[in-house]
Design a protein around this motif. Structure first.
Motif, PDB file in Angstrom:
ATOM      1  N   ILE A 292       0.880  -1.167   0.000  1.00 58.47           N
ATOM      2  CA  ILE A 292       0.000   0.000   0.000  1.00 58.47           C
ATOM      3  C   ILE A 292       0.916   1.214   0.000  1.00 58.47           C
ATOM      4  CG2 ILE A 292      -1.737   1.350   1.204  1.00 58.47           C
ATOM      5  CD1 ILE A 292      -2.744  -1.200   2.518  1.00 58.47           C
ATOM      6  N   SER A 293       0.872   1.978  -1.068  1.00 57.63           N
ATOM      7  CA  SER A 293       1.567   3.260  -1.100  1.00 57.63           C
ATOM      8  C   SER A 293       0.591   4.271  -0.527  1.00 57.63           C
ATOM      9  CB  SER A 293       1.975   3.621  -2.529  1.00 57.63           C
ATOM     10  OG  SER A 293       2.583   4.902  -2.554  1.00 57.63           O
ATOM     11  N   SER A 294       0.852   4.708   0.692  1.00 61.12           N
ATOM     12  CA  SER A 294      -0.127   5.443   1.478  1.00 61.12           C
ATOM     13  C   SER A 294       0.224   6.925   1.532  1.00 61.12           C
ATOM     14  CB  SER A 294      -0.193   4.863   2.900  1.00 61.12           C
ATOM     15  OG  SER A 294      -1.121   5.567   3.686  1.00 61.12           O
ATOM     16  N   GLY A 295      -0.525   7.703   0.774  1.00 63.10           N
ATOM     17  CA  GLY A 295      -0.376   9.150   0.765  1.00 63.10           C
ATOM     18  C   GLY A 295      -1.743   9.764   0.548  1.00 63.10           C
ATOM     19  N   THR A 296      -1.820  10.815  -0.276  1.00 68.45           N
ATOM     20  CA  THR A 296      -3.109  11.401  -0.609  1.00 68.45           C
ATOM     21  C   THR A 296      -4.059  10.315  -1.111  1.00 68.45           C
ATOM     22  OG1 THR A 296      -2.077  13.518  -1.158  1.00 68.45           O
ATOM     23  CG2 THR A 296      -4.267  13.112  -2.046  1.00 68.45           C
TER      24      THR A 296
ATOM     25  N   GLY B 126       5.340   5.153   2.242  1.00 72.18           N
ATOM     26  CA  GLY B 126       4.854   6.515   2.059  1.00 72.18           C
ATOM     27  C   GLY B 126       4.509   7.166   3.385  1.00 72.18           C
ATOM     28  N   GLY B 127       4.004   8.400   3.308  1.00 72.75           N
ATOM     29  CA  GLY B 127       3.729   9.171   4.518  1.00 72.75           C
ATOM     30  C   GLY B 127       2.775   8.493   5.467  1.00 72.75           C
ATOM     31  N   GLY B 128       1.791   7.771   4.925  1.00 68.69           N
ATOM     32  CA  GLY B 128       0.817   7.081   5.775  1.00 68.69           C
ATOM     33  C   GLY B 128       1.402   5.951   6.593  1.00 68.69           C
TER      34      GLY B 128
ATOM     35  N   ALA C 110      -3.449  -4.329   9.818  1.00 67.82           N
ATOM     36  CA  ALA C 110      -3.008  -5.688  10.145  1.00 67.82           C
ATOM     37  C   ALA C 110      -4.183  -6.505  10.687  1.00 67.82           C
ATOM     38  CB  ALA C 110      -1.866  -5.643  11.168  1.00 67.82           C
ATOM     39  N   ASP C 111      -4.982  -5.893  11.554  1.00 68.09           N
ATOM     40  CA  ASP C 111      -6.134  -6.588  12.139  1.00 68.09           C
ATOM     41  C   ASP C 111      -7.171  -6.919  11.074  1.00 68.09           C
ATOM     42  OD1 ASP C 111      -4.953  -6.351  14.635  1.00 68.09           O
ATOM     43  OD2 ASP C 111      -6.141  -4.605  15.230  1.00 68.09           O
ATOM     44  N   ALA C 112      -7.545  -5.914  10.275  1.00 65.13           N
ATOM     45  CA  ALA C 112      -8.605  -6.105   9.288  1.00 65.13           C
ATOM     46  C   ALA C 112      -8.196  -7.100   8.207  1.00 65.13           C
ATOM     47  CB  ALA C 112      -8.980  -4.764   8.657  1.00 65.13           C
ATOM     48  N   CYS C 113      -6.936  -7.011   7.770  1.00 63.39           N
ATOM     49  CA  CYS C 113      -6.461  -7.889   6.694  1.00 63.39           C
ATOM     50  C   CYS C 113      -6.017  -9.249   7.216  1.00 63.39           C
ATOM     51  CB  CYS C 113      -5.305  -7.219   5.938  1.00 63.39           C
ATOM     52  SG  CYS C 113      -5.749  -5.711   5.064  1.00 63.39           S
ATOM     53  N   GLY C 114      -5.814  -9.366   8.528  1.00 61.66           N
ATOM     54  CA  GLY C 114      -5.335 -10.617   9.098  1.00 61.66           C
ATOM     55  C   GLY C 114      -3.966 -10.984   8.567  1.00 61.66           C
ATOM     56  N   ILE C 115      -3.081  -9.995   8.464  1.00 58.45           N
ATOM     57  CA  ILE C 115      -1.797 -10.204   7.806  1.00 58.45           C
ATOM     58  C   ILE C 115      -0.730  -9.373   8.511  1.00 58.45           C
ATOM     59  CG2 ILE C 115      -1.987  -8.287   6.156  1.00 58.45           C
ATOM     60  CD1 ILE C 115      -0.926 -10.147   3.997  1.00 58.45           C
ATOM     61  N   ASN C 116       0.511  -9.855   8.451  1.00 57.80           N
ATOM     62  CA  ASN C 116       1.616  -9.090   9.006  1.00 57.80           C
ATOM     63  C   ASN C 116       1.889  -7.873   8.126  1.00 57.80           C
ATOM     64  OD1 ASN C 116       2.094 -10.855  11.173  1.00 57.80           O
ATOM     65  ND2 ASN C 116       3.372 -12.168   9.908  1.00 57.80           N
ATOM     66  N   VAL C 117       2.037  -6.730   8.770  1.00 55.48           N
ATOM     67  CA  VAL C 117       2.300  -5.472   8.074  1.00 55.48           C
ATOM     68  C   VAL C 117       3.702  -5.001   8.419  1.00 55.48           C
ATOM     69  CG1 VAL C 117       1.701  -3.003   8.041  1.00 55.48           C
ATOM     70  CG2 VAL C 117      -0.103  -4.732   7.886  1.00 55.48           C
ATOM     71  N   LEU C 118       4.438  -4.586   7.405  1.00 56.53           N
ATOM     72  CA  LEU C 118       5.753  -3.980   7.588  1.00 56.53           C
ATOM     73  C   LEU C 118       5.655  -2.548   7.091  1.00 56.53           C
ATOM     74  CD1 LEU C 118       8.332  -5.146   8.786  1.00 56.53           C
ATOM     75  CD2 LEU C 118       9.137  -5.626   6.466  1.00 56.53           C
ATOM     76  N   ALA C 119       5.809  -1.591   7.995  1.00 56.74           N
ATOM     77  CA  ALA C 119       5.612  -0.181   7.657  1.00 56.74           C
ATOM     78  C   ALA C 119       6.947   0.511   7.421  1.00 56.74           C
ATOM     79  CB  ALA C 119       4.860   0.524   8.778  1.00 56.74           C
ATOM     80  N   GLY C 120       7.022   1.238   6.313  1.00 54.90           N
ATOM     81  CA  GLY C 120       8.208   1.998   5.965  1.00 54.90           C
ATOM     82  C   GLY C 120       8.872   1.435   4.716  1.00 54.90           C
ATOM     83  N   PRO C 121       9.714   2.222   4.091  1.00 50.84           N
ATOM     84  CA  PRO C 121      10.102   3.570   4.513  1.00 50.84           C
ATOM     85  C   PRO C 121       9.045   4.618   4.148  1.00 50.84           C
ATOM     86  CG  PRO C 121      11.301   2.954   2.523  1.00 50.84           C
ATOM     87  CD  PRO C 121      10.502   1.743   2.926  1.00 50.84           C
ATOM     88  N   GLY C 122       9.012   5.670   4.976  1.00 47.28           N
ATOM     89  CA  GLY C 122       8.076   6.752   4.731  1.00 47.28           C
ATOM     90  C   GLY C 122       8.399   7.531   3.473  1.00 47.28           C
ATOM     91  N   GLU C 123       9.659   7.536   3.094  1.00 47.52           N
ATOM     92  CA  GLU C 123      10.093   8.275   1.903  1.00 47.52           C
ATOM     93  C   GLU C 123      10.271   7.350   0.706  1.00 47.52           C
ATOM     94  OE1 GLU C 123      10.096  11.322   1.623  1.00 47.52           O
ATOM     95  OE2 GLU C 123      10.336  12.232   3.592  1.00 47.52           O
ATOM     96  N   ALA C 124       9.402   6.358   0.583  1.00 47.07           N
ATOM     97  CA  ALA C 124       9.566   5.350  -0.475  1.00 47.07           C
ATOM     98  C   ALA C 124       9.573   5.964  -1.870  1.00 47.07           C
ATOM     99  CB  ALA C 124       8.461   4.301  -0.375  1.00 47.07           C
ATOM    100  N   THR C 125       8.756   6.985  -2.099  1.00 47.70           N
ATOM    101  CA  THR C 125       8.699   7.577  -3.435  1.00 47.70           C
ATOM    102  C   THR C 125      10.029   8.224  -3.797  1.00 47.70           C
ATOM    103  OG1 THR C 125       6.323   7.955  -3.210  1.00 47.70           O
ATOM    104  CG2 THR C 125       7.473   9.210  -4.904  1.00 47.70           C
ATOM    105  N   ALA C 126      10.557   9.038  -2.897  1.00 47.54           N
ATOM    106  CA  ALA C 126      11.859   9.673  -3.161  1.00 47.54           C
ATOM    107  C   ALA C 126      12.955   8.623  -3.292  1.00 47.54           C
ATOM    108  CB  ALA C 126      12.192  10.658  -2.037  1.00 47.54           C
TER     109      ALA C 126
END
Length: 485
Positions: A255-259, A402-404, A415-431
């Motif tokens: 998930i690329s999480s921004g706008t 992304g920022g999200g 993670a709860d809703a999807c029932g899956i392990n989530v790895l967050a980051g990097p926040g600056e993935a686009t750059a």
């Protein structure tokens, strides 16, 4: 000699110039040098971006980079997709670019469907049907202006053109137009004919990593610029964000999480089946011939607008903290409803939706934010199930970048809703993805896989594991939004 790379990363609300160098161990460093605001303005009833402002801010940022001691660098530009500049015979823009959030494309899809079947359009292009796609913008474009145009340049290509004099059509962004044939990888002339647009408007398409050339310093003599060479990177910001996602193997999604929240997988061949059409998934092009099979989901735009409506009385972290103190899954919205695209007042629109669907109407900032975060997480769960079914893949790891990715509450809810392990980051993935493409193009990394290994080595990631069963809430969301009709 250590090469210096500059990512010009421009989103709907802000832009940045980020400097990067790679040390001898392969670790990638990032330093934000310049940040500026972006946004569209309504003039005479039309919402326009200010491309002149973007050019000026890029030049100011490059001047700061020169002042910091950098004499030579590479530069890559990424922005959002679909929007464009029309250029006249003299190489000048006929107007500022119209924003995809402008209301000119209301009912454009229905109008197009009378000329050319929407399902056939999807089968040809593989692109998710969104009213703001370039194909629908062109259908509604001013015909006099279109007749005067000699070139159409997407936003990052236009910025690169102004800086270097080289006009191209970078492929990852070009695919978002819904004008490119998924099989031939060329402009589909039948689609162009349906909207009466000349193929000669479009430049030669190029792969991400194509070197455009030096910035024309003599053209911008009022700025003290470094010797900068512009590279056409994966110029659609989501394409860059996917490059900047440290996934491995075939069982991860992102998930690329921004706008926007872009949820998808990286595949080798597009999928434009009737099932994919019904689920409204898109086949955008990625680097090295890959496909970003993904779903556009209305993302942080919802919370950004809520914050704006409250005159930024609360920061995004403060809104998340207030939301965490509220009861879960009390009020939900269909985050992809068209009414949330660009309402006059997002708070009022959310409240009206809840009132119309006989739910508790959220009143406080915490309740409104909780409604948004709960709804996003449940939407992710529904779309992930579709993604697995359509691709035939079992997803065991979800990367949020992304920022999200900095929002711990939403990460845990996901993670709860999807029932899956989530790895967050990097926040600056686009750059980071922007820079990785530059590095591969200049042999800073040999391959994209090496670049992703460099990301893992360079940036810390945060893990979230499922803790709460949300099956009942998912059923409530599905019933409410009629996602499965």
């Amino acid at each position: 000699m250590t090469e210096t790379y500059i990512a010009v990363d421009i989103g709907a609300s802000s832009g940045r110039l980020i400097l990067s160098e790679k040390d001898s161990s392969g670790k990638i460093g990032l330093e934000e040098i310049h940040r500026f605001k972006n946004g569209f303005t309504n003039m005479d009833g039309t919402d326009y971006w200010n491309a002149d402002h973007l050019i000026k801010e890029i030049l100011i940022g490059l001047e700061k980079i020169k002042q910091s001691g950098v004499e030579e660098c590479f530069v890559g530009i990424d922005t959002w997709g679909v929007d464009y500049c029309l250029i006249d015979e003299q190489g000048q823009p006929l107007s500022q670019p119209v924003s995809y959030r402008d209301n000119r494309t209301e009912q454009a899809m229905e109008e197009f469907d009378q000329l050319f079947s929407l399902q056939q359009l999807y089968e040809k292009t593989g692109i998710q049907l969104q009213p703001f796609n370039t194909v629908f913008q062109l259908l509604r474009e001013n015909r006099e202006k279109l007749a005067k145009a000699k070139q159409l340049l997407l936003i990052p290509d236009y910025l690169g053109y102004v800086l270097t004099g080289k006009a191209v059509l970078e492929k990852t962004n070009a695919s978002t137009m819904q004008l490119m044939n998924l099989e031939t990888r060329k402009i589909d002339e039948a689609v162009l004919a349906a909207i009466d647009v000349d193929k000669d408007l479009f430049q030669k398409s190029v792969e991400p990593g194509t070197i455009l050339g030096p910035i024309l310093k003599s053209k911008f003599s009022e700025y003290d610029l470094p010797n900068a060479t512009v590279i056409a990177v994966a110029s659609h910001d989501t394409a860059s964000a996917v490059v900047g996602t440290p996934g491995e193997g075939d069982h991860w999604a992102y998930i690329s999480s921004g706008t926007w929240s872009l949820m998808g997988v990286e595949i080798e061949r597009g999928i434009s089946t009737s099932e994919a059409y019904d689920a409204n998934f898109t086949n955008e092009w990625g680097v090295q011939g890959t496909i970003r099979f993904l779903k556009n989901i209305m993302g942080m735009w919802l919370i950004q607008e809520v914050a704006r409506m409250q005159d930024y009385q609360y920061s995004y972290p403060e809104l998340a903290e207030l939301a965490s103190q509220e009861e879960a899954f009390v009020s939900l919205i269909d985050v992809n409803e068209q009414r949330f695209m660009n309402p006059e007042n997002m708070i009022t629109e959310i409240q009206n939706y809840c009132r119309e669907t006989t739910q508790k109407v959220p009143e406080t900032p915490g309740e409104i934010a909780r409604c948004i975060y709960d709804s996003l997480a449940l939407c992710y769960a529904v779309e992930l199930e579709k993604l697995e079914r359509i691709t035939g893949r079992t997803i065991t790891q979800l990367h949020i970048v992304g920022g999200g990715s900095n929002n711990d509450l939403l990460n845990q809810l996901t993670a709860d809703a999807c029932g899956i392990n989530v790895l967050a980051g990097p926040g600056e993935a686009t750059a980071i993805g922007n820079i990785i493409v530059q590095m591969v193009a200049t042999k800073g990394f040999g391959t994209l896989a090496e670049g992703r290994e460099g990301i893992k080595k360079s940036f810390s990631l945060k893990a979230f594991h499922p803790q709460t069963n949300t099956h009942g809430a998912i059923e409530k969301y599905q019933a409410l939004t009629k996602l499965f009709v």
